[in-house]
Each structure stands twice: as structure tokens, then as C-alpha cells.
Design an enzyme around this catalytic site. Structure first.
Site, PDB file in Angstrom:
ATOM      1  CG  ASP A   1      -1.855   1.099   1.373  1.00 33.94           C
ATOM      2  OD1 ASP A   1      -2.794   1.115   0.558  1.00 33.94           O
ATOM      3  OD2 ASP A   1      -1.705   1.957   2.254  1.00 33.94           O
TER       4      ASP A   1
ATOM      5  CD  GLU B   1      -2.260   2.445  -3.472  1.00 36.17           C
ATOM      6  OE1 GLU B   1      -3.344   2.973  -3.738  1.00 36.17           O
ATOM      7  OE2 GLU B   1      -1.772   2.481  -2.333  1.00 36.17           O
TER       8      GLU B   1
HETATM    9  C1  GLC Z   1      -4.247   3.101  -0.457  1.00 41.96           C
HETATM   10  C2  GLC Z   1      -5.531   2.343  -0.268  1.00 41.96           C
HETATM   11  C3  GLC Z   1      -6.578   3.298   0.215  1.00 41.96           C
HETATM   12  C4  GLC Z   1      -6.136   3.884   1.529  1.00 41.96           C
HETATM   13  C5  GLC Z   1      -4.752   4.502   1.420  1.00 41.96           C
HETATM   14  C6  GLC Z   1      -4.158   4.748   2.764  1.00 41.96           C
HETATM   15  O1  GLC Z   1      -4.320   4.057  -1.435  1.00 41.96           O
HETATM   16  O2  GLC Z   1      -5.893   1.697  -1.468  1.00 41.96           O
HETATM   17  O3  GLC Z   1      -7.830   2.679   0.335  1.00 41.96           O
HETATM   18  O4  GLC Z   1      -7.038   4.875   1.922  1.00 41.96           O
HETATM   19  O5  GLC Z   1      -3.844   3.665   0.763  1.00 41.96           O
HETATM   20  O6  GLC Z   1      -3.746   3.562   3.363  1.00 41.96           O
END
Ligand code: GLC
Length: 459
Positions: free
Chosen positions: A176, A238
Site C-alpha cells: 500500500d 501501489e
Molecule cells: C491506499 C488504499 C486506500 C487507503 C490509502 C491509505 O491508497 O488503497 O484505500 O485509503 O492507501 O492507506
């Protein structure tokens, strides 16, 4: 392979509390096996005050009771493996909940300042909140305090977390918000923007060149530590950065989400540019998720089949968000997520009953349209998704952008062509042989591709 994103809260409830859980996931593995996906990604399942539905973790090595127990988790991993499905967890290394014991017991684990700088949070507003005499950094909600990855003890603590779940049989992680892991050690202000960031950000962030608040030049050291703990487990990052900045992340992670594709409009040239911009063979293709909306709503239900065809014929890893296989659209949402993302998170629709087979209780968010769209009734999109996943291994490894203009997106995959018509008039399909799979019957008949349609054809 295709990985299937399970937003656990909204997938299947097993105990009637209106919230999906791990036993519920276990009871629906046949659906995943029938789709033919190779892996499932579970959104965070750890104990959490749920200000960001699990992305605010208060204990990294346990399961939140609302989702079940560690025993349920082990049983799910075993059942998934029995069906040949890999299990990916969501690793949230950038921040913890402010209710994590570390926040009070180990303040040195976090990023503090005497005075806030100008960094903005991902949801808009300042990235700093006051705690006692000092300010702590939160790149997301104030309930999510950023960990200081320049503290080697933080690194070791998170490496232990990674090893804990791998030892329980997990096959990898979706990692994440990893571009936020390391920021400028001097906490210098972000300078004013001189060019657009390249991906959608809130207005206050768009005014800044987001160069110091994220993506520090030494990000590789943190990524290397994650890789060291993960061994050869699959790591999908991500990384919310424009594609030219992705290179350092690829040195340590296996694949990265294609955010330019996720944000592209349903337009052949935009889609083509987003696809071509991703590093060769290292994209985790995605058109829909729990943060940015559902493809059937963004592109329109009339384009959902063609969008699924595009997503599932791209090489490497493609991520399918639960519900997209039945063309589920967004709903009215609720009052849970302050950033307005509830509408992307309505429960899965398994059958035509009012609660969609999701729960016997009161669902935490209402169902959108179970009578119209559900797994039990089947649908052309569901059949198409199965057929696409079955066809996928027969497509060549290479991806060639043949054409991306005038509403026609044409991609080459070995002896096959993938054709998508993003416009509303039929288009000639030059150089195309027999159709192999069409988003709707007859879509690629007679040397033309119907409007709003897609097809896999022989060259
Ligand atoms: C990522 C997740 C999202 C979350 C953020 C903070 O972008 O996909 O849902 O709010 O991280 O952890």
C-alpha cells in the site's frame, strides 16, 4: 495471471452481522475457481478502528474480530491453495492507526515536527496534526500516522510482519501507498507546481510539485528491506506516481499498478498511451478498485464488456475488482468514508434476493441492484470474463500497440489482435482474421468492429 480483488467487508458475510468476513470468502472460493483467476488479494483484515476500513492498522499480526480469527485465516489460505489459488495480503507499511500501541509506546517510530510544513494529505488538507506539543505526519487521514522508515527499528518491525504472514502460507503482498514510504529527511516544503502532477490529486496538492512529501531519491533502501523480508514472494506495488517515475520501484517489486490506465477515459488514444507508458511486462493492469470507482460506472454499462476484454487480454498481471465480472456499478454510497469512496464498495451480488445473498442481516451498505445483476443468474459479462481468462494463456507474451486513434484501440499479442472500439459508430477492422472471442455475439463480423465492442481476432 488474473488476481481478484476481494474487499472483504463487502464480499460475503457468514455470521449475519452485515459485514463480510473470512469464512464468507472461504464459502465463495468456487466462484473464483470457476472464473479461473490465479490469485485473490484480500483488502486489510487486521485489527483496526476502521477509520479507513483497515488501512489504519492497530495490530499487524492478528485478524480483526469483525473478519474472523487467525484460525479462519489459516483455513482460508489452505482452502485457496487446495483450489490452486494464491493468496495476496494487503501490506500497509507507510502508516499505522494512531491507536496502534507503537504510537504511544514508540513515538520514535513516527515522523514529528515542531511546526508543520506545507505537505498535504492524500484526501486534501494538511498532512500534519497536533499531538501534545508536537505535530505528527499523516499522508492520509489524521488517524493514520506515518511511520518513520529512516528508523531502522521500524524497518525491522515491518520485516517481521512480512515474515509472519509468509510463514502462514501467504504468497505475496499488494504493498500500500509505497511512494509515501520515504520523504525528504529535512521535511522541506513541497515547492510550487510548475507542471501537472500527471495523476489526479486534490486541488491543494495539485498546486505543489510533490517532490519532497513522497518518493525520496533513496526509496530503494526501504524497498530493498521489504524485498529482503519477502524473499521471492510476489510484491505488487501501489505507487501513485506518473509512469516515468516508476523505475526505482521496479528494481525491488514485481509489478506496479497502472494508475494512468485506471484514470484514463474510455478513449482509444488515452487508453493506448496509458498502456504504452507502463514498463514492459511489469504492469499490474487495473481498471477498477475500492478507491477510484467501478469500470461499469466510469465507462458506462454499454462499455463494460469491452473494458473487461481489454483488461483481461493485457499481458502479465491483471487485477479484477469483485463485482466487475457481473458489471456491478457504483451505488449511492453511505456516510462511512469521509473521502466519499463508499459508493465503490457496495456488497457483492450473489443472487437476486434483496440482500443479494451477501448477508442474512442488515448489510453495512445497501445492495445496488441484485435483481438486475447477480452471479447466480449469470450474465453475458460473467461468461465473457470466464472465456477471457481461459483464453489468456494462449495470447502471445509480447504486447504491441498497433493503433490507438479514431476510437480504435488495436493491440498485438503474438498471432492475435485485441481490438476495442471506444466510439459509437462501427469501425473497419483492417488486417483482422477470424474472431476468437467477442464482447458480444457478432461484434467483429464482416470486417467491422461494432460500437462499444471489443474482440480478440486472429491477425
Ligand atoms: C491506499 C488504499 C486506500 C487507503 C490509502 C491509505 O491508497 O488503497 O484505500 O485509503 O492507501 O492507506
Amino acid at each position: 495471471m488474473v488476481a481478484y480483488q476481494i474487499y472483504v467487508r463487502s464480499f460475503q458475510d457468514s455470521d449475519g452481522d452485515g459485514i463480510g468476513d473470512l469464512r464468507g470468502v472461504g464459502s465463495r472460493l468456487d466462484h473464483l475457481a470457476a472464473l479461473g483467476v490465479g490469485a485473490l488479494w484480500l483488502s486489510p483484515i487486521h485489527p483496526s478502528p476502521m477509520h479507513d476500513f483497515g488501512y489504519d492498522v492497530s495490530d499487524y499480526t492478528a485478524v480483526d474480530p469483525v473478519f474472523g480469527t487467525l484460525g479462519d485465516f489459516d483455513a482460508l489460505v489452505e482452502a485457496a491453495h487446495d483450489r490452486g489459488l494464491k493468496v495476496l495480503m494487503d501490506l500497509v507499511p507507510c502508516h499505522t492507526s494512531v491507536e496502534h500501541p507503537w504510537f504511544t509506546e514508540r513515538p520514535d517510530f513516527y515522523v514529528w515536527a515542531d511546526e508543520p510544513n506545507n505537505w498535504r494529505s492524500a484526501f486534501g488538507g494538511p498532512a500534519w496534526s497536533r499531538h501534545g506539543e508536537h505535530w505528527y505526519l499523516h499522508s492520509f487521514y489524521p488517524e493514520q500516522a506515518d511511520l518513520d522508515w529512516r528508523n531502522i527499528e521500524v524497518v525491522h518491525a515491518m520485516q517481521e510482519v512480512i515474515r509472519f504472514w509468509l510463514a502462514r502460507g501467504v504468497d505475496g503482498y499488494r504493498v500500500d501507498a509505497i511512494d509515501r514510504l520515504l520523504k525528504d529527511p529535512g521535511l522541506r516544503d513541497d515547492p510550487p507546481a510548475t507542471a501537472p502532477f500527471g495523476l489526479p490529486v486534490p486541488e491543494d496538492s495539485a498546486a505543489l510539485a510533490l517532490t519532497h512529501s513522497r518518493n525520496a531519491p533513496d526509496i530503494g533502501t526501504a524497498l530493498a528491506a521489504i524485498r529482503e523480508a519477502a524473499g521471492d514472494a510476489l510484491l505488487v506495488g501501489e505507487v501513485y506516481l506518473p509512469s516515468p517515475l516508476l523505475k526505482p520501484y521496479l528494481e525491488h517489486l514485481d509489478a506496479l499498478f497502472s494508475f494512468e490506465l485506471l484514470h484514463a477515459r474510455w478513449d482509444a488514444s488515452e487508453l493506448g498511451a496509458a498502456i504504452a507508458g507502463m514498463p514492459d511486462g511489469r504492469a499490474a493492469w487495473v481498471l477498477s478498485n475500492h478507491d477510484f470507482g467501478r469500470l461499469a460506472t466510469r465507462f458506462g454499462h454499454h462499455n463494460a464488456g469491452a473494458a473487461a476484454l481489454l483488461l483481461l487480454t493485457l499481458p502479465g498481471l491483471s487485477f479484477l475488482y469483485q463485482g466487475d465480472e457481473i458489471g456491478l456499478g457504483e451505488g449511492p454510497g453511505g456516510r462511512h468514508d469521509r473521502a466519499g469512496r463508499d459508493r465503490y464498495r457496495h456488497p457483492m451480488q450473489w443472487d437476486a434476493t434483496p440482500r443479494g445473498g451477501f448477508t442474512t442481516g442488515t448489510p453495512w451498505l445497501p445492495l445496488v441492484d441484485p435483481a438486475e445483476r447477480n452471479v447466480a443468474a449469470g450474465s453475458p459479462t460473467l461468461r465473457l470474463v470466464r472465456d477471457l481468462i481461459a483464453l489468456r494463456p494462449r495470447l502471445g507474451d509480447e504486447l504491441e500497440l498497433v493503433e490507438a486513434e479514431g476510437g480504435l484501440l488495436l493491440l498485438g499479442r503474438g498471432e492475435h489482435l485485441i481490438a476495442v472500439n471506444t466510439g459509437d459508430t462501427p469501425l473497419p477492422l483492417r488486417g483482422a482474421g477470424d474472431p476468437v472471442l467477442e464482447s458480444e455475439p457478432g461484434a467483429a463480423a464482416g470486417g467491422r468492429l461494432a460500437a462499444h465492442a471489443g474482440a480478440v481476432v486472429k491477425r
